[in-house]
Design a protein around this motif. Structure first.
Motif, PDB file in Angstrom:
ATOM      1  N   SER A   1       0.828  -1.217   0.000  1.00 56.25           N
ATOM      2  CA  SER A   1       0.000   0.000   0.000  1.00 56.25           C
ATOM      3  C   SER A   1       0.857   1.260   0.000  1.00 56.25           C
ATOM      4  N   LYS A   2       1.859   1.294   0.870  1.00 55.15           N
ATOM      5  CA  LYS A   2       2.715   2.481   0.967  1.00 55.15           C
ATOM      6  C   LYS A   2       3.525   2.680  -0.309  1.00 55.15           C
ATOM      7  N   ALA A   3       3.968   1.574  -0.914  1.00 53.27           N
ATOM      8  CA  ALA A   3       4.735   1.666  -2.159  1.00 53.27           C
ATOM      9  C   ALA A   3       3.866   2.255  -3.270  1.00 53.27           C
TER      10      ALA A   3
ATOM     11  N   GLY B   1       4.758 -10.779  -6.440  1.00 54.00           N
ATOM     12  CA  GLY B   1       5.781 -11.811  -6.439  1.00 54.00           C
ATOM     13  C   GLY B   1       6.338 -12.073  -7.818  1.00 54.00           C
ATOM     14  N   ASN B   2       7.543 -12.613  -7.847  1.00 55.97           N
ATOM     15  CA  ASN B   2       8.238 -12.903  -9.098  1.00 55.97           C
ATOM     16  C   ASN B   2       8.516 -14.400  -9.212  1.00 55.97           C
ATOM     17  N   GLU B   3       7.920 -15.037 -10.239  1.00 52.93           N
ATOM     18  CA  GLU B   3       8.102 -16.480 -10.472  1.00 52.93           C
ATOM     19  C   GLU B   3       7.840 -17.280  -9.187  1.00 52.93           C
ATOM     20  N   ILE B   4       6.610 -17.180  -8.728  1.00 51.54           N
ATOM     21  CA  ILE B   4       6.282 -17.747  -7.412  1.00 51.54           C
ATOM     22  C   ILE B   4       5.692 -19.161  -7.501  1.00 51.54           C
ATOM     23  N   ASN B   5       6.287 -19.995  -8.341  1.00 52.87           N
ATOM     24  CA  ASN B   5       5.868 -21.401  -8.455  1.00 52.87           C
ATOM     25  C   ASN B   5       5.821 -22.081  -7.099  1.00 52.87           C
TER      26      ASN B   5
ATOM     27  N   LEU C   1      -3.215 -16.972   1.827  1.00 52.44           N
ATOM     28  CA  LEU C   1      -3.514 -15.868   2.732  1.00 52.44           C
ATOM     29  C   LEU C   1      -2.571 -14.694   2.493  1.00 52.44           C
ATOM     30  N   LEU C   2      -1.275 -14.995   2.327  1.00 52.23           N
ATOM     31  CA  LEU C   2      -0.278 -13.949   2.097  1.00 52.23           C
ATOM     32  C   LEU C   2      -0.446 -13.328   0.714  1.00 52.23           C
ATOM     33  N   LEU C   3      -0.687 -14.166  -0.278  1.00 50.88           N
ATOM     34  CA  LEU C   3      -0.845 -13.682  -1.641  1.00 50.88           C
ATOM     35  C   LEU C   3      -2.054 -12.754  -1.768  1.00 50.88           C
ATOM     36  N   LYS C   4      -3.125 -13.141  -1.100  1.00 50.02           N
ATOM     37  CA  LYS C   4      -4.351 -12.328  -1.148  1.00 50.02           C
ATOM     38  C   LYS C   4      -4.125 -10.934  -0.572  1.00 50.02           C
ATOM     39  N   GLU C   5      -3.252 -10.821   0.430  1.00 54.02           N
ATOM     40  CA  GLU C   5      -3.000  -9.513   1.036  1.00 54.02           C
ATOM     41  C   GLU C   5      -2.331  -8.562   0.047  1.00 54.02           C
ATOM     42  N   GLY C   6      -1.388  -9.092  -0.724  1.00 51.07           N
ATOM     43  CA  GLY C   6      -0.742  -8.265  -1.735  1.00 51.07           C
ATOM     44  C   GLY C   6      -1.729  -7.844  -2.807  1.00 51.07           C
ATOM     45  N   LEU C   7      -2.537  -8.782  -3.258  1.00 46.87           N
ATOM     46  CA  LEU C   7      -3.544  -8.498  -4.278  1.00 46.87           C
ATOM     47  C   LEU C   7      -4.580  -7.493  -3.765  1.00 46.87           C
ATOM     48  N   ARG C   8      -4.975  -7.652  -2.521  1.00 44.60           N
ATOM     49  CA  ARG C   8      -5.966  -6.740  -1.924  1.00 44.60           C
ATOM     50  C   ARG C   8      -5.408  -5.326  -1.834  1.00 44.60           C
ATOM     51  N   ALA C   9      -4.139  -5.201  -1.494  1.00 42.01           N
ATOM     52  CA  ALA C   9      -3.517  -3.880  -1.375  1.00 42.01           C
ATOM     53  C   ALA C   9      -3.534  -3.148  -2.718  1.00 42.01           C
ATOM     54  N   VAL C  10      -3.311  -3.890  -3.799  1.00 44.22           N
ATOM     55  CA  VAL C  10      -3.310  -3.273  -5.128  1.00 44.22           C
ATOM     56  C   VAL C  10      -4.690  -2.722  -5.464  1.00 44.22           C
ATOM     57  N   LYS C  11      -5.717  -3.546  -5.277  1.00 48.24           N
ATOM     58  CA  LYS C  11      -7.072  -3.116  -5.619  1.00 48.24           C
ATOM     59  C   LYS C  11      -7.576  -2.020  -4.691  1.00 48.24           C
TER      60      LYS C  11
END
Length: 271
Positions: free
Chosen positions: A153-155, A172-176, A199-209
């Motif tokens: 969010s801050k970024a 994330g980058n190449e997060i296989n 859970l962690l991935l959703k937080e990043g996605l939520r911050a973007v939206k």
């Protein structure tokens, strides 16, 4: 000698035709190809993450032997989007948030769309390593989850304050195998960890939206084989995103373009 003779014969023939051509002869106008029309909705992108580091060395770029600014060269070639990686706290300033915001501001002013690639690491993150930022070394559970959201969010706010609109964001980058190891690690013996990864991935996605609902989100997988199964698992976790990103390197992912085509068609059909 044969090629030389053919060329010479053609010149003589053309000269003879011109000498004997009737007075009413009207030369045919040359065919001028129509200008290339680019679909503005098609993303034509390059990754310029190394550019600020390269520029400070005094490196020059040329187009037809004429020195030009790199961003002008790619714009002239039809590029409309630039991808930039972001590292949390790199050992030097390169790929830091400060450098990337400054460069993105320059690119945005030239009309380029900005595509961010958050590595969530202090250096390279890829299938072989997904090391947490040193600042998050001891963060686990809800603290780590909150760290992802707050940092992202801050970024994004820093870009907004600089007048930069973000077109697309990779979480994330190449997060296989997941990211922020081992908390968000999946694959092999870590496959039991999918719910935490999600859970962690959703937080990043939520911050973007939350920052801008029009910004597109991407989940980035390295390779072709296995991508179908990976994204099936992602959707089973209820993860919502806009774009699938796939890396493809022949040295690691095979040289068969037929296989690439088949796998892409499968993924496109399913998702």
């Amino acid at each position: 000698m044969q090629l030389l003779w053919l060329s010479f014969s053609l010149i003589l023939t053309l000269a003879a035709c011109k000498k004997n051509e009737p007075a009413s002869y009207v030369p045919i106008a040359p065919i001028v190809p129509a200008p290339m029309v680019l679909n503005p909705n098609f993303i034509r992108a390059v990754d310029l993450s190394f550019t600020p580091e390269i520029i400070v060395t005094g490196t020059q770029f040329k187009d037809n032997n004429q020195v030009k600014e790199l961003t002008q060269i790619i714009k002239d070639k039809g590029i409309n989007t630039v991808r930039l990686r972001v590292w949390h706290t790199p050992v030097d300033n390169h790929s830091s948030l400060i450098e990337v915001v400054d460069f993105a501001k320059q690119l945005s002013a030239k009309g380029f769309g900005i595509w961010l690639d958050f590595h969530y690491s202090d250096s390279w993150a890829d299938p072989s390593k997904q090391t947490k930022p040193a600042a998050w070394k001891n963060a686990i559970g809800m603290v780590l989850k909150d760290s992802i959201y707050q940092y992202t969010s801050k970024a994004l706010l820093a870009f907004k304050n600089a007048g930069v609109t973000i077109k697309m964001v990779q979480i994330g980058n190449e997060i296989n195998g997941g990211f922020l190891w081992n908390d968000g690690r999946v694959g092999g013996t870590y496959d039991v960890n999918w719910s935490n990864y999600a859970l962690l991935l959703k937080e990043g996605l939520r911050a973007v939206k939350d920052a801008d609902n029009t910004t597109k989100t991407m989940i980035h997988y390295a390779g072709i084989d296995g991508a179908d199964a990976y994204f099936n698992s992602v959707l089973q976790q209820g993860i919502s995103f806009d774009y699938i990103g796939l890396s493809y390197y022949m040295i690691w992912h095979g040289k068969s373009l037929d296989n690439v085509s088949a796998q892409l068609n499968t993924i496109s059909t399913h998702y």
